[in-house]
Design an enzyme around this catalytic site. Structure first.
Site, PDB file in Angstrom:
ATOM      1  N   ASP A 515       0.863  -1.182   0.000  1.00 49.93           N
ATOM      2  CA  ASP A 515       0.000   0.000   0.000  1.00 49.93           C
ATOM      3  C   ASP A 515       0.900   1.233   0.000  1.00 49.93           C
ATOM      4  OD1 ASP A 515      -2.924   0.961   0.428  1.00 49.93           O
ATOM      5  OD2 ASP A 515      -1.702   2.151   1.825  1.00 49.93           O
ATOM      6  N   ASN A 523      -2.626  12.986  -5.557  1.00 42.93           N
ATOM      7  CA  ASN A 523      -3.903  13.160  -6.254  1.00 42.93           C
ATOM      8  C   ASN A 523      -4.542  14.497  -5.897  1.00 42.93           C
ATOM      9  OD1 ASN A 523      -4.324  11.063  -8.008  1.00 42.93           O
ATOM     10  ND2 ASN A 523      -5.258   9.721  -6.480  1.00 42.93           N
ATOM     11  N   HIS A 528      -5.779  13.708 -10.746  1.00 42.74           N
ATOM     12  CA  HIS A 528      -5.725  12.282 -11.064  1.00 42.74           C
ATOM     13  C   HIS A 528      -4.726  11.974 -12.173  1.00 42.74           C
ATOM     14  CE1 HIS A 528      -8.883  10.881  -8.436  1.00 42.74           C
ATOM     15  NE2 HIS A 528      -9.620  11.945  -8.776  1.00 42.74           N
ATOM     16  N   ASP A 532      -2.138   9.005 -11.877  1.00 37.64           N
ATOM     17  CA  ASP A 532      -2.001   7.926 -12.858  1.00 37.64           C
ATOM     18  C   ASP A 532      -0.566   7.801 -13.347  1.00 37.64           C
ATOM     19  OD1 ASP A 532      -4.671   7.476 -12.580  1.00 37.64           O
ATOM     20  OD2 ASP A 532      -5.275   8.405 -14.476  1.00 37.64           O
ATOM     21  N   ASP A 558      -4.253   2.515  -4.995  1.00 46.10           N
ATOM     22  CA  ASP A 558      -2.797   2.524  -4.773  1.00 46.10           C
ATOM     23  C   ASP A 558      -2.352   1.256  -4.058  1.00 46.10           C
ATOM     24  OD1 ASP A 558      -4.021   3.048  -2.404  1.00 46.10           O
ATOM     25  OD2 ASP A 558      -2.625   4.604  -1.745  1.00 46.10           O
TER      26      ASP A 558
END
Length: 656
Positions: A515, A523, A528, A532, A558
């Site tokens: 994680d 973000n 976003h 990405d 994530d």
């Protein structure tokens, strides 16, 4: 009734005689009070004695007659009682309110009651609910004086509740003077067996008629004794008429036959009447009521003849064969068009977009259309007469093995063989993916006559299939395995580990749950698009650290997962530390702004006794949570998590 009337008359006569006696006695006393002569007095006394003697004689005679009448009434009453008690059918005396005043054993036994039980009921209580109205209408007519006798059929209810059909006949007993109805005397006959037999006959008749109607067959019955021919409902409806509309004239049907068919029908009819044929059978056209012609198949047989051989009775059936005749006509037209159709088929095969090759039973090429010439690189003229192997060679896309085109076994079914992963190898060794369908040609004797191979250039479609298959199993953003394909891989590994548990070492793999730390900030600040882009960099970093046999997946958001094949826990810790360092060392800048992230990892083992896949992931997820709690950027190792009966939870290992 006559006895009671006689008694009444005798009583009146006795009273008259008594009055006469009293009058005579008075006459004998009165003269004595009067001043009459001796002769007159004697005459009066003599008359008084004579009248008194006659009155006494008649009185005695009347007493004897009354006794005889009473004896006859008693005998009549006894005969009625015996007849009622011994009757084989039920007898009941019913009051106007429906109460059963008296009944005989036969009626009580018919309904399964004792006499005492049934005489405590009313006729309405033992009558079937659906038939109650019948009795009520009769009772209303009796009270109104319009009905003196009655008979009808209705259902009663036995003591156990089952219905029984009965025929009821009876009459009303009225007062002799006023004519007022007093009670009813009914005779009840059990006709349940007859009703059931009638129902069975009706059911059988219904089935027979339904079978004939379902088969589209009408029945005709010629009977000279009844004076004509009768036709079944299906027969007349077949020609558009109503029931009974065609009954009577035995020659009427002949007038409805098409003029061109009458001679043929008459000859077949005469041949059967002369005994030359066992059955009468003919196909002909008959005029429908609406004017159109329908084709009929008529079959019949004479079943009774007179001593002189004259036909008395015959029965037969008619079937509407219009559809069959129309089909035969179509077949005739089709046969005439077959030659043209063959040519059209040849032109069609020449022009369709699929490649077609035909062979004979010896696998020699007999036909090849232009598309097949183009795909194989062989011309049709060159291919004709050659064996199929010189023209067409297909191999399996995965194994590279040649795909055989076997002929079916003798007598076996010959289904088409489809293959969507074949590769055609041309003469110049060029390859193209194809989809082929191989169908055997069988004649009417189920003998093998050759093959038809239909194939298409499937190269582009196959590439698209591979792309779709890859997309179904991989994450669209990072190109890593997606969650569903990763879960399937883990399930396979767990199953294999259970199968290998008997070996000395067994199969053990290591599972990491990764994680990202501080990813949400990227973000939130860069959007976003920045997130990405960073996820793609993380995926590249994971591939760069791990070996080619290790499996990497993006589970979502994530979160990432890794399976280290055949690794130890110590080796997994080292690999996990390398992943954390690689992600922490990413130099990521977006819109001129640098971003730094980290990773927390939960580590657990995949082995034979580690439980199901969701349990493994849950343990690694819990270990990852512990790593975050321990300050992030570290690895926590979950215990082996062997499944025990009490499912006791084991503590996580310390962060490394």
């Amino acid at each position: 009734m006559r006895l009671r009337e006689s008694i009444r008359l005798h009583r009146h006569a006795a009273l008259a005689l008594l009055a006469a006696g009293v009058a005579v006695a008075a006459a004998s006393v009165v003269p004595s009070k009067l001043d009459l002569g001796a002769e007159a007095l004697r005459l009066c006394l003599q008359m008084s004695v004579a009248v008194a003697a006659g009155a006494l004689f008649l009185a005695g005679l009347f007493v004897v007659r009354i006794s005889d009448d009473r004896r006859q009434i008693a005998q009549s009453e006894q005969r009625f009682r015996r007849a009622m008690q011994d009757s084989a059918i039920g007898i009941a005396i019913v009051g106007l309110d429906g109460r059963i005043l008296e009944t005989n054993p036969a009626f009580a036994a018919m309904l399964g009651y004792s006499r005492e039980e049934i005489e405590a009921l009313t006729f309405f209580q033992i009558t079937h609910p659906d038939d109650l109205q019948i009795g009520r209408e009769t009772m209303d007519g009796l009270k109104a004086g319009t009905v003196n006798a009655f008979q009808f059929e209705k259902r009663y209810l036995r003591k156990d509740g089952t219905p029984v059909w009965a025929h009821l006949a009876g009459s009303v007993i009225r007062d002799e003077t006023s004519g007022r109805p007093l009670y009813l005397v009914s005779q009840i006959e059990d006709i349940d067996a007859r009703k059931q037999a009638e129902a069975r006959i009706a059911e059988a008749e219904t089935r027979w008629n339904f079978a004939l109607a379902g088969a589209g067959q009408g029945v005709w019955d010629f009977d000279m004794r009844k004076g004509g021919t009768t036709y079944s409902s299906t027969w007349v409806k077949m020609l558009g008429f109503d029931d009974g509309e065609l009954d009577g004239d035995p020659d009427l049907w002949l007038t409805m036959i098409h003029p061109n068919d009458r001679r043929t029908v008459a000859e077949a009819d005469l041949a059967h009447l002369d005994g030359k044929t066992e059955f009468f059978e003919a196909e002909f056209r008959m005029r429908h009521k609406d004017g159109r012609w329908i084709w009929i198949l008529d079959r019949g047989k004479a079943i009774e003849r007179g001593e002189d051989g004259r036909l008395i009775r015959a029965i037969g059936s008619l079937t509407d064969i219009t559809l069959r005749k129309e089909a035969e006509e179509r077949l005739t037209v089709s046969a005439a068009m077959l030659a043209d159709e063959k040519e059209r088929l040849r032109v069609t095969l020449q022009s369709i977009g699929d490649a077609v090759i035909c062979t004979d039973a010896a696998s020699r090429v007999t036909f090849m259309n232009p598309v097949a010439e183009k795909l194989t690189g062989v011309s049709g003229e060159e291919a004709l007469g050659k064996t199929l192997g010189h023209v067409y060679r297909a191999v399996d896309e995965e194994t590279g093995q040649r795909i055989g085109l076997a002929r079916p076994a003798i007598g076996a079914e010959a289904p088409s063989d489809q293959n969507s992963r074949a590769v055609l190898i041309r003469r110049d060794d060029a390859r193209c993916s194809i989809r082929q369908v191989v169908s055997p040609i069988m004649n009417e004797r189920n003998e093998f006559c050759g093959l038809v191979i239909v194939f298409q250039d499937f190269t582009d479609a196959r590439a698209l299939q591979r792309q779709l298959a890859h997309a179904a199993a991989h994450d669209a953003l990072t190109g890593l395995a997606n969650r569903s394909s990763f879960i399937r891989t883990m399930e396979d590994l767990v199953e294999q580990a259970r199968k290998d548990v008997a070996t000395t070492a067994g199969s053990r793999h290591q599972f990491m749950f990764i994680d990202l730390d501080h990813f949400k900030l990227v973000n939130d600040t860069g959007g976003h698009a920045a997130g990405d882009a960073l996820l793609k960099r993380v995926a590249e970093a994971l591939r760069g650290v791990l070996g080619p046999e290790d499996i990497v997946a993006r589970l979502g958001g994530d979160e990432f997962a890794v399976i280290l094949k055949s690794a130890s826990t110590a080796g997994a810790r080292i690999a996990a530390r390398s992943i954390i360092d690689a992600i922490a060392g990413l130099d990521f800048t977006w819109d001129g702004r640098p971003h730094a992230i980290g990773a927390s990892i939960g580590l657990t083992t995949i082995c034979a006794d580690c439980g199901e896949v969701d349990e493994i992931i849950a343990r690694a997820d819990a270990a990852c949570y512990a790593a975050k709690a321990a300050g992030r950027g570290c690895v926590c190792v979950a215990p082996d998590g062997k499944v025990t009966d009490d499912r006791s939870e084991q503590p996580l290992a310390a962060a490394s």
